[in-house]
Write a protein that holds these residues in place. Structure first.
Motif, PDB file in Angstrom:
ATOM      1  N   LYS A   1      -3.628   3.676 -12.215  1.00  0.00           N
ATOM      2  CA  LYS A   1      -4.168   3.842 -10.866  1.00  0.00           C
ATOM      3  C   LYS A   1      -4.737   2.517 -10.379  1.00  0.00           C
TER       4      LYS A   1
ATOM      5  N   GLU B   1       4.812   9.195  -3.438  1.00  0.00           N
ATOM      6  CA  GLU B   1       4.313   8.554  -4.664  1.00  0.00           C
ATOM      7  C   GLU B   1       5.211   8.913  -5.847  1.00  0.00           C
TER       8      GLU B   1
ATOM      9  N   GLY C   1       0.783  -1.236   0.000  1.00  0.00           N
ATOM     10  CA  GLY C   1       0.000   0.000   0.000  1.00  0.00           C
ATOM     11  C   GLY C   1       0.808   1.275   0.000  1.00  0.00           C
TER      12      GLY C   1
ATOM     13  N   ARG D   1      -6.466   0.303  -7.176  1.00  0.00           N
ATOM     14  CA  ARG D   1      -7.222   0.429  -5.925  1.00  0.00           C
ATOM     15  C   ARG D   1      -7.568  -0.968  -5.407  1.00  0.00           C
TER      16      ARG D   1
ATOM     17  N   GLN E   1       0.423   3.719  -5.149  1.00  0.00           N
ATOM     18  CA  GLN E   1      -0.898   3.567  -5.767  1.00  0.00           C
ATOM     19  C   GLN E   1      -0.857   3.526  -7.294  1.00  0.00           C
TER      20      GLN E   1
END
Length: 149
Positions: free
Chosen positions: A112, A98, A21, A114, A24
């Motif tokens: 991206k 990031e 995590g 998730r 991203q």
């Protein structure tokens, strides 16, 4: 029979940074129309530059990713590929960490991700270049518990 799943191989430490995590976006010099479930695979080797990158500075120390303990040649996470943007559209919206964990130079694409779920223990698997498909029933069965309903 379970449905095949798309996958992408990433060099370490970037694969594990996604899995835990800390990252991203995956940056690539190519795009795809695919959106949906994606397996994150760690490539089978690390270069000297990548090992050095893991030991560089305070940003990495916060992630607890250590080059000597990272899985290689393994599936490390499943995620949902939500969207892809040109890096120049996104770069000013990202935080410092990031930006450190990707190549956001002009003309590239930011994928991206998730709903990332770490696969632990990592599943040994031979990766490929580009977006590839995992269809082996045994591997899909091992991944089933990591996939959100």
């Amino acid at each position: 029979m379970q449905q095949p799943i798309k996958a992408a191989s990433l060099w370490q430490p970037w694969a594990s940074l996604i899995a835990i995590g800390a990252k991203q976006y995956e940056t690539r010099d190519w795009t795809t129309s695919y959106r949906g479930l994606i397996v994150i695979h760690a490539a089978k080797r690390m270069t000297a530059d990548q090992i050095e990158f893991c030991s560089s500075g305070e940003v990495f120390s916060k992630t607890q990713c250590c080059a000597g303990t990272l899985p290689l040649g393994c599936i490390v996470a499943v995620a949902y590929l939500e969207q892809i943007q040109r890096t120049e559209e996104l770069i000013n919206k990202l935080d410092y960490i990031e930006r450190c964990f990707g190549d956001f130079s002009h003309g590239r694409f930011a994928w991206k991700l998730r709903d990332v779920r770490q696969v632990s223990p990592a599943i040994p698997y031979k990766g490929r270049q580009g977006l590839f498909t995992i269809s082996e029933e045994e591997v899909l069965h091992q991944l089933a518990s990591h996939i959100a309903p």
